[in-house]
Design an enzyme around this catalytic site. Structure first.
Site, PDB file in Angstrom:
ATOM      1  N   GLU A  11       0.818  -1.204   0.000  1.00 32.63           N
ATOM      2  CA  GLU A  11       0.000   0.000   0.000  1.00 32.63           C
ATOM      3  C   GLU A  11       0.856   1.260   0.000  1.00 32.63           C
ATOM      4  O   GLU A  11       1.940   1.285   0.587  1.00 32.63           O
ATOM      5  CB  GLU A  11      -0.873   0.034   1.261  1.00 32.63           C
ATOM      6  CG  GLU A  11      -1.875  -1.092   1.316  1.00 32.63           C
ATOM      7  CD  GLU A  11      -2.662  -1.105   2.626  1.00 32.63           C
ATOM      8  OE1 GLU A  11      -3.820  -1.528   2.584  1.00 32.63           O
ATOM      9  OE2 GLU A  11      -2.107  -0.696   3.665  1.00 32.63           O
ATOM     10  N   ASP A  56      -7.648  -4.937  10.401  1.00 34.11           N
ATOM     11  CA  ASP A  56      -7.217  -3.748   9.661  1.00 34.11           C
ATOM     12  C   ASP A  56      -7.195  -3.940   8.151  1.00 34.11           C
ATOM     13  O   ASP A  56      -6.545  -3.180   7.446  1.00 34.11           O
ATOM     14  CB  ASP A  56      -5.837  -3.308  10.149  1.00 34.11           C
ATOM     15  CG  ASP A  56      -4.775  -4.352   9.857  1.00 34.11           C
ATOM     16  OD1 ASP A  56      -5.139  -5.461   9.406  1.00 34.11           O
ATOM     17  OD2 ASP A  56      -3.599  -4.070  10.080  1.00 34.11           O
TER      18      ASP A  56
END
Lengths: 356, 356
Positions: free
Chosen positions: A56, A227
């Protein structure tokens, strides 16, 4: 030249005075940045998913400084002796677009995640909280324990992990910290009597670390491990009994524990509590839940804190990352000069192409 | 450890054998990657706009290797003696998420943009093209000229820039390259008789570098400078006479010359031409336009090329960017060990917090 903090240097920097003062200092920076939350450009992180995990990019900007973090999450890495999460980050000058600061963030992310948790708990947990249960005793656990000690005056940490070796490691690392360490044989045993429950497990799937009957009135839950899409730790019944606090609602709907709830289920963003716009904990019996997934502004704070602390010290080096020609239009001339210095040639001028 | 190519090292690397063999080699890598275009994850770049410019992240992945580039575009930087565009890039291993290779890309981007242009022209320009006009003689101009010489056998480059000093610089840098350099007093003079017209100006606004009457039959236009919303170089009438080729349609509709055309105006993606799915130039009289804005796959190719070429050479260094604990769950233990080595302490154990 770009300022650079290497792994070796951040470790020496943190070791010099211990992690706790930095957890306190960073919690202060986080509180500052959450107080001016609306000044930040907030985009969802940009993921690249693969069968083994995700890579990410997490950018943000306050209009003066731009930051981004590169971070991966690969749960299978542990089996290969590699980190589940590695990261590095960059600060850049918005006015010129020049990168100014590069830092390792594998270690720094653990520090920032713990500081965010502790800062949130300052606003959400009962002030008299002194006992914390910690389910999951992996790479982040010591940072969480020390943050809650330094920022929230936690005195006792009750450890549980499905792997007793992880608990051994965590207990060993926290020995001498001043925390009372209690090793527990099960999650329910760890949670019994705790004021704060931190869940920080690493499995990339829906698991149920906490069930409804384990959580009593007044508890603050610091949920770190749920998460990413499909990765949650709490039974949905707990969520329905709790006041839920998130970083950025749009992101948490996809990645947090609240992915288990309807898309319009009411939640409060932490910055609203920090600025006093909306209440945090309303009474001593309320269950509060900080459904933390990590957000770019927190990395901005962490990089800003580190930059400010290492400036002018031996912990920062210069990185030759950005070309600086005397004449900005003469990038090519740089090669020419490098060639004259080292005896090579630019263009063809008789050179044998060594790499054609 | 992460492999790192600094500015100083890429300059020495390029100077050693000259830029041309690398333009040829990279054009080959680009052709390979355009041939397997469908294997790449293709997302639009992620921009952060500010009054002075833009900072962008450009990620992609082929499922084995992930890459991203950090790049800014700040037209006003030139006035401050800074680069309009600076960049760096990263290659990572998709299986583990670990970054493996970091490189400066201010210089490398100029090389890759030129190699892309030349590779596109190989498919789009008339094969007998020998004369190129270049409007805009800034930081990218020499790379463009050498790429068209090395890949497309261009023999004459006709230079024009609104600033004669830029033309001086470009002509000086290209002296001895084997190209015939013709300095022109206006854009129409430069374009007259050219087989290929490269527009590579830097103003961040709609300008009209080329008007319709300047472009004759059979010309290939290599439009580099129109690369962001509001920034174009060509009169829309030219676009309507040309076969238009782009990198990624969705991105070019926003950033390229074709932002001046209706959203459904037909264009061809370059990879379709490279793979033979769709025709490139159809006849000798057609005007072809490569409306280039730059795409992440091209940076992937450039990083991959550089990584392969510098491997095991003196041009690559090791960067201490990723923490590697012996026990992946024991990130905290790294600090402890760093502390024991340098005499600091972890936790509080009696240390004075030097930075609290």
């Amino acid at each position: 030249m770009v300022q650079f903090v290497s792994v070796a240097n951040i470790l020496k920097f943190l070791a010099r005075s211990g992690v706790e003062p930095h957890l306190v200092g960073l919690a202060r920076y986080l509180e500052e940045d959450f107080s001016r939350w609306e000044a930040f450009e907030k985009a969802p992180r940009i993921p690249s998913h693969s069968p083994g995990g995700v890579i990410e990019l997490m950018p943000t900007s306050d209009g003066e400084t731009y930051s981004f973090k590169y971070v991966n999450g690969h749960p299978g890495n542990t089996r290969k002796g590699l980190q589940t999460v590695t990261a590095f980050g960059v600060l850049a000058d918005v006015t010129t677009g020049y990168p100014r600061f590069v830092a390792e963030m594998t270690v720094l992310t653990a520090v920032r995640t713990a500081a965010v948790s502790a800062m949130a708990a300052k606003h959400l947990a009962r002030p008299e909280s002194r006992v914390m249960a910690m389910i999951g005793n992996g790479a982040q656990s010591e940072f969480q324990a020390l943050a809650f000690k330094a920022v929230n005056e936690i005195e006792e940490v009750r450890l549980y992990d499905i792997d007793p070796a992880a608990t051994d490691k965590c207990a060993r690392n926290l020995a001498g910290s001043g925390l009372r360490i209690v090793r527990c044989g099960s999650a329910p045993e760890a949670v019994a009597g705790a004021d704060i429950v931190t869940t920080v497990t690493a499995d990339k799937r829906r698991s149920t670390i906490l069930t409804d009957n384990m959580v009593g009135a007044g508890v603050h839950i610091n949920a770190i491990g749920g998460d990413s899409p499909g990765k949650t730790e709490l039974h949905p019944d707990i969520l329905k009994r709790a006041g839920i606090f998130v970083e950025l609602t749009a992101q948490s709907r996809v990645e947090g524990e609240i992915q288990q709830l309807p898309q319009d289920y009411p939640v409060t963003e932490l910055w609203e509590v920090v600025t006093g716009r909306r209440p945090g904990r309303t009474d001593g019996a309320q269950i509060t839940l900080f459904d933390s997934v990590g957000f770019a502004v927190e990395d901005f704070s962490a990089l800003r804190y580190l930059r400010d602390r290492v400036r002018g010290t031996q912990f920062v080096e210069e990185l030759d990352l950005i070309a600086e020609p005397d004449d900005s239009r003469d990038l090519f001339g740089l090669i020419d000069r490098a060639g004259r210095q080292s005896g090579g040639v630019v263009g063809r001028r008789g050179a044998v192409p060594a790499v054609a």
